[in-house]
Scaffold this active site. Structure first.
Site, PDB file in Angstrom:
ATOM      1  N   ARG A 157       0.781  -1.116   0.076  1.00 10.61           N
ATOM      2  CA  ARG A 157      -0.142   0.018  -0.049  1.00 10.61           C
ATOM      3  C   ARG A 157       0.772   1.042   0.174  1.00 10.61           C
ATOM      4  NH1 ARG A 157      -2.574  -1.534   5.735  1.00 10.61           N
ATOM      5  NH2 ARG A 157      -0.374  -2.071   5.697  1.00 10.61           N
ATOM      6  N   CYS A 263      -4.736   2.356  -7.885  1.00 13.41           N
ATOM      7  CA  CYS A 263      -5.273   1.280  -7.849  1.00 13.41           C
ATOM      8  C   CYS A 263      -6.464   0.723  -7.925  1.00 13.41           C
ATOM      9  CB  CYS A 263      -4.292   0.480  -6.795  1.00 13.41           C
ATOM     10  SG  CYS A 263      -2.567   0.713  -6.674  1.00 13.41           S
TER      11      CYS A 263
HETATM   12  C1  UGA Z   1      -4.067  -0.861  -2.392  1.00 15.69           C
HETATM   13  C2  UGA Z   1      -4.291  -2.141  -1.755  1.00 15.69           C
HETATM   14  O1  UGA Z   1      -4.457  -1.746  -0.397  1.00 15.69           O
HETATM   15  C3  UGA Z   1      -2.857  -2.742  -2.121  1.00 15.69           C
HETATM   16  O2  UGA Z   1      -2.721  -4.071  -1.185  1.00 15.69           O
HETATM   17  C4  UGA Z   1      -2.268  -3.121  -3.362  1.00 15.69           C
HETATM   18  O3  UGA Z   1      -0.910  -3.410  -3.408  1.00 15.69           O
HETATM   19  C5  UGA Z   1      -2.470  -1.518  -4.369  1.00 15.69           C
HETATM   20  O4  UGA Z   1      -3.725  -0.977  -3.791  1.00 15.69           O
HETATM   21  C6  UGA Z   1      -2.204  -1.815  -5.478  1.00 15.69           C
HETATM   22  O5  UGA Z   1      -2.951  -2.386  -6.310  1.00 15.69           O
HETATM   23  O6  UGA Z   1      -1.152  -1.167  -5.771  1.00 15.69           O
HETATM   24  P1  UGA Z   1      -3.261   1.694  -2.089  1.00 15.69           P
HETATM   25  O7  UGA Z   1      -4.074   2.104  -3.140  1.00 15.69           O
HETATM   26  O8  UGA Z   1      -1.815   2.113  -1.916  1.00 15.69           O
HETATM   27  O9  UGA Z   1      -3.580  -0.004  -1.772  1.00 15.69           O
HETATM   28  O10 UGA Z   1      -4.160   2.082  -0.703  1.00 15.69           O
HETATM   29  P2  UGA Z   1      -5.096   1.703   0.191  1.00 15.69           P
HETATM   30  O11 UGA Z   1      -4.548   1.760   1.540  1.00 15.69           O
HETATM   31  O12 UGA Z   1      -5.861   0.308  -0.048  1.00 15.69           O
HETATM   32  O13 UGA Z   1      -6.427   2.570   0.137  1.00 15.69           O
HETATM   33  C7  UGA Z   1      -7.074   2.700  -1.168  1.00 15.69           C
HETATM   34  C8  UGA Z   1      -8.240   3.780  -1.011  1.00 15.69           C
HETATM   35  O14 UGA Z   1      -9.118   3.425  -0.034  1.00 15.69           O
HETATM   36  C9  UGA Z   1      -8.108   5.113  -0.211  1.00 15.69           C
HETATM   37  O15 UGA Z   1      -8.298   6.161  -1.048  1.00 15.69           O
HETATM   38  C10 UGA Z   1      -8.322   5.017   1.015  1.00 15.69           C
HETATM   39  O16 UGA Z   1      -8.734   6.357   1.732  1.00 15.69           O
HETATM   40  C11 UGA Z   1      -9.683   4.207   0.768  1.00 15.69           C
HETATM   41  N1  UGA Z   1     -10.106   3.388   2.052  1.00 15.69           N
HETATM   42  C12 UGA Z   1      -9.415   2.493   2.559  1.00 15.69           C
HETATM   43  C13 UGA Z   1     -11.300   3.770   2.512  1.00 15.69           C
HETATM   44  O17 UGA Z   1     -12.035   4.701   2.179  1.00 15.69           O
HETATM   45  N2  UGA Z   1     -11.743   3.150   3.717  1.00 15.69           N
HETATM   46  C14 UGA Z   1     -11.033   2.093   4.615  1.00 15.69           C
HETATM   47  O18 UGA Z   1     -11.367   1.715   5.330  1.00 15.69           O
HETATM   48  C15 UGA Z   1      -9.520   1.703   3.708  1.00 15.69           C
END
Ligand code: UGA
Length: 437
Positions: A157, A263
């Site tokens: 992430r 992503c």
């Molecule tokens: C995501 C995946 O979590 C990773 O495992 C994966 O490797 C990566 O995509 C990828 O495919 O390269 P990332 O996009 O860096 O990682 O960030 P996340 O922490 O997953 O968050 C994604 C989005 O979901 C953000 O906008 C965050 O604010 C949102 N989110 C996350 C929520 O709205 N609620 C949550 O409970 C968690």
């Protein structure tokens, strides 16, 4: 542990962090990128992205002679046992994946391949891409050198990429070759993580299925947050209550403005396109997308309901990045909100701890004024929108915020603050799925 010689093609988030972490555990790594400017910056010690801990690891391993950068693919392939592909797989207008960078790299590897190499796909790709990569290398490799193609999806992430890479929950290796598998196990031995060995197609599918499931979890809790808003229940309590069930888990159940980033939006669209192409449409994911879009619209409606007319209102926005602890503003809901408000005629002042440079460079928020601190942003504001839950915002002096605002109204899109505290402080406070005042 025996050190290995590794090459990583593509020095973006995945390639650069992977390369640095492979070097950190003792491998000898050469990172290849076709952008000579980026390579020159990296060679002179400048890191093109903000990722906590990355700079230290890069500098340490460059000094130790375990990490270097080049724009010559032949240098990388000649001097490595395993060649990782970590180039972008951007979306096309119809949601399907543009695989032209992968295809080009496969041809380039083939052109310089002289002896056995393991070619590993780390980029997020549709199921069956490995087969195409193998066909392409075979077709363009005039020397007839042996090689194996492996799928090794990356689950890091942004914002905690170094920690995710150094201590992965699992490492997925999709391979049909024992020889390749043995080398891949040596690469990952120092990480002491559980290794899941699969066929190539399954490994590729795991990545899209994992990201889609996480996005589904977020849309699920966001849909429940709408029911909380309509019924007076509290989404934080509901998430705690369902998340305490080990089968569900509390993570990725934070309601907010919806998911963004480079992503999830792309990968969900890709998985829909992949399933359509395979003749098994995954319609559930269309609902996931719809809920994600609705969540932002519902938030904006709340703003309009409270402020009546947005035109000429002074609105402060905290946060531009798609999540905290990164400088990444790609497909950020925060950026969309700034632009939506500007489009409706609001006078927007925005601040982000790390995202402003890229937002300006990529001309993403041209109608808004960017300032240098959270407090400067709220000066004279009639409303404050919190769009990204940076730790800095949680620790801000709220009395001072109130003093500086023209009318103390906060619209918290990430449920960062406690409604009761905000009431005591005298704010009109609206958040997501929680009773407010
Ligand atoms: C995501 C995946 O979590 C990773 O495992 C994966 O490797 C990566 O995509 C990828 O495919 O390269 P990332 O996009 O860096 O990682 O960030 P996340 O922490 O997953 O968050 C994604 C989005 O979901 C953000 O906008 C965050 O604010 C949102 N989110 C996350 C929520 O709205 N609620 C949550 O409970 C968690």
């Amino acid at each position: 542990m025996s050190s290995m010689d590794l090459c990583i093609i593509g020095s973006g988030y995945v390639g650069l962090v992977s390369g640095a972490c492979f070097a950190e555990v003792g491998h000898k790594v050469v990172c290849v990128d076709n952008d000579p400017k980026k390579v020159a910056a990296l060679q002179s010690g400048r890191i093109p992205i903000y990722e906590p801990g990355l700079e230290d690891i890069v500098h340490r391993n460059v000094s130790a002679g375990r990490l270097r950068f080049t724009d010559k693919i032949e240098d990388g392939v000649d001097n490595s046992q395993v060649v990782f592909i970590a180039v972008p797989t951007p979306p096309q207008p119809d949601g399907s994946v543009d695989l032209s960078f992968i295809e080009k790299v496969a041809r380039e590897i083939a052109g310089v391949l002289k002896e056995y190499r393991v070619v590993v796909d780390k980029s997020t790709v549709p199921v069956k891409t490995g087969e195409k990569v193998a066909e392409t290398i075979k077709r363009y490799n005039r020397a007839g050198a042996e090689f194996d193609v492996v799928s090794n999806p990356e689950f890091l992430r942004e914002g905690c990429a170094v920690a995710d890479l150094m201590k992965p929950d699992r490492v997925v290796i999709g391979s049909a070759s024992d020889r390749a598998l043995a080398l891949m196990k040596k690469v990952y031995e120092p990480f002491m993580a559980p290794i899941l060995v699969t066929d190539i197609n399954s490994a590729e599918l795991i990545k899209h299925a994992a990201n889609s499931f996480l996005a589904l979890k977020i849309s699920y809790i966001n849909a429940v947050s709408a029911i909380c808003d309509a019924s007076g229940a509290d989404i934080e309590k509901v998430a705690d209550g369902i998340g305490a069930d080990k089968r569900i888990g509390r993570s990725f159940l934070n309601a907010g403005l919806g998911y963004g980033g480079s992503c999830f939006p792309k990968d969900i669209a890709a998985f829909i396109a992949i399933s359509d192409a395979l003749g098994v449409p995954f319609t559930l994911l269309k609902e996931v997308q719809r809920i994600n879009k609705d969540q932002k619209e519902r938030f904006l409606k709340g703003l309009r309901d409270a402020l009546w007319v947005l035109r000429d209102k002074k609105i402060a926005v905290w946060g531009l990045t798609f999540k905290p602890d990164t400088d990444d503003v790609r497909s950020s809901v925060a950026i969309e909100i700034v632009n939506d408000l500007v489009k409706e005629g609001a006078i927007v002042t925005a601040y982000d701890p790390k995202g402003m440079e890229k937002a300006v460079e990529w001309k993403m928020v041209e109608g808004a004024r960017l300032v240098h601190s959270a407090l400067e942003a709220v000066e004279g504001a009639e409303a404050l929108v919190l769009a990204t839950e940076w730790g800095e915002f949680a620790n801000v002096d709220l009395q001072e915020v109130k003093k500086r605002m023209m009318t103390p109204m906060i619209f918290d899109g990430r449920n960062l603050f406690d409604p009761a505290t905000m009431k005591d402080l005298g704010f009109a406070y609206k958040c997501i799925g929680r009773s407010t005042v």
